[in-house]
Write a protein that holds these residues in place. Structure first.
Motif: not given
Length: 343
Positions: A195, A197, A229, A232, A234, A236-237, A256, A261, A264-265
């Motif tokens: 994951l 940027d 990619t 960043t 949350r 989208r992640v 990540s 990111i 967010g993960v």
């Protein structure tokens, strides 16, 4: 930390008052009076000097005088987001070195906008900062060529400039990513998702490169769906994590690409019963307090910022020379999230 003193191109010598005097056909004292706004120069002579200054791109260098006398000078620092912990650590390090030299630090955030970066950089130049340190948001820095050509020292930090020759200080992004992914492979993982940027960013490209190199070195394929990619935020992640974990052949581990990111993960995984192994690029302030603790590839923002600031002040003291590129090592911190095998 590795330094190649011959990397890049040689910066052209900055024009001096002697050069202005030669082009204008006047004495050095006359040029000095015009440059410093002193009386005693006829309008005709002053016009010749001003035309020579414009022709040569001469810029008065107050830096050496300011640093010798201890008078407060100023430098500018452009970051991606001053609120980000990594950016804050860079800023603290640069400010510490600036204080050692009796220098003020002006700081601004580009918010990953090339237009905002340009606006702030030129605003700093208009206020006659003695040098610039820039974490670039854009890829075209030709707008700084007039300032660089007139002697303004510029250091690019965290990401290189692509259209101007300047000193650069970077982390070993590809090497750190290889270390992270190799660590996951050693713990039995074969399906590893990345994951990242925004894909045009140097750091994202280099970290994806390290990910792919580690997979290739282990003889493992990289499926197209394993690389995600983009922004960043949350949402989208979280969507990327869901696609990586809910497909017909879900990945068993995640790498990540930066601390935003990673956060967010962690949010996306909080409500899931299945927890893949995870290694993040960049440390988090409370990463050791998670259960299990967060395994990361840590950069050294203090060293990055300190190195960039010292390069800038060396330029202020010694003037032009070969462009330098310094790469600061990363280190793997093992805490628990990257050490579980595939289920």
């Amino acid at each position: 930390m590795s330094t190649d003193p011959t990397a890049g191109h040689r910066t052209p010598p900055r024009p001096t008052m002697k050069d202005v005097a030669a082009v204008a056909g006047v004495g050095l004292k006359t040029v000095s009076r015009v440059v410093n706004g002193e009386p005693g120069v006829s309008p005709e002579m002053a016009g010749r000097v001003q035309r020579a200054i414009q022709q040569l791109g001469f810029r008065r260098n107050d830096s050496a005088r300011l640093l010798r006398t201890g008078t407060t000078a100023s430098i500018g620092l452009l970051l991606e987001d001053i609120g980000d912990p990594f950016s804050s650590a860079l800023s603290r390090a640069v400010e510490s070195v600036a204080a050692e030299h009796g220098c003020l630090l002006f700081t601004g955030s580009s918010a990953q906008s090339a237009d905002r970066e340009r606006e702030l950089a030129l605003a700093f130049c208009a206020r006659r900062v003695e040098g610039l340190i820039i974490v670039p948001a854009g890829r075209d820095h030709r707008y700084l060529q007039p300032e660089a050509g007139s002697g303004l020292p510029i250091v690019f930090l965290d990401r290189p400039a692509e259209t101007i020759a300047a000193d650069t200080v970077l982390s070993d992004n590809a090497g750190g990513a290889r270390t992270a992914v190799a660590h996951l492979i050693r713990h039995g993982h074969r399906r590893i998702g990345f994951l990242g940027d925004l894909p045009h960013l140097h750091t994202c490209r280099q970290r994806e490169r390290g990910y792919r190199e580690a997979m290739a070195a282990a003889g493992l394929p990289v499926e197209p769906d394993w690389v995600r990619t983009g922004p960043t935020d949350r949402a989208r992640v979280a969507a990327a994590v869901q696609r990586l974990l809910d497909g017909p052949e879900p990945v068993t581990a995640l790498f990540s690409g930066n601390n935003r990111i990673t956060v967010g993960v962690l949010h996306a995984l909080a409500a899931r019963p299945d927890r893949p192994a995870l290694v993040g690029f960049d440390d988090l302030e409370l990463g050791d307090l998670l259960r299990p603790g967060l395994t990361v590839v840590a950069q050294d923002p203090a060293e990055l910022g300190t190195t960039a600031a010292r390069l800038l002040f060396e330029r202020l003291r010694h003037g032009p020379g070969p462009v330098r590129r310094v790469e600061v090592p990363t280190r793997l911190i093992v805490r628990g999230t990257g050490e579980t095998g595939p289920s």
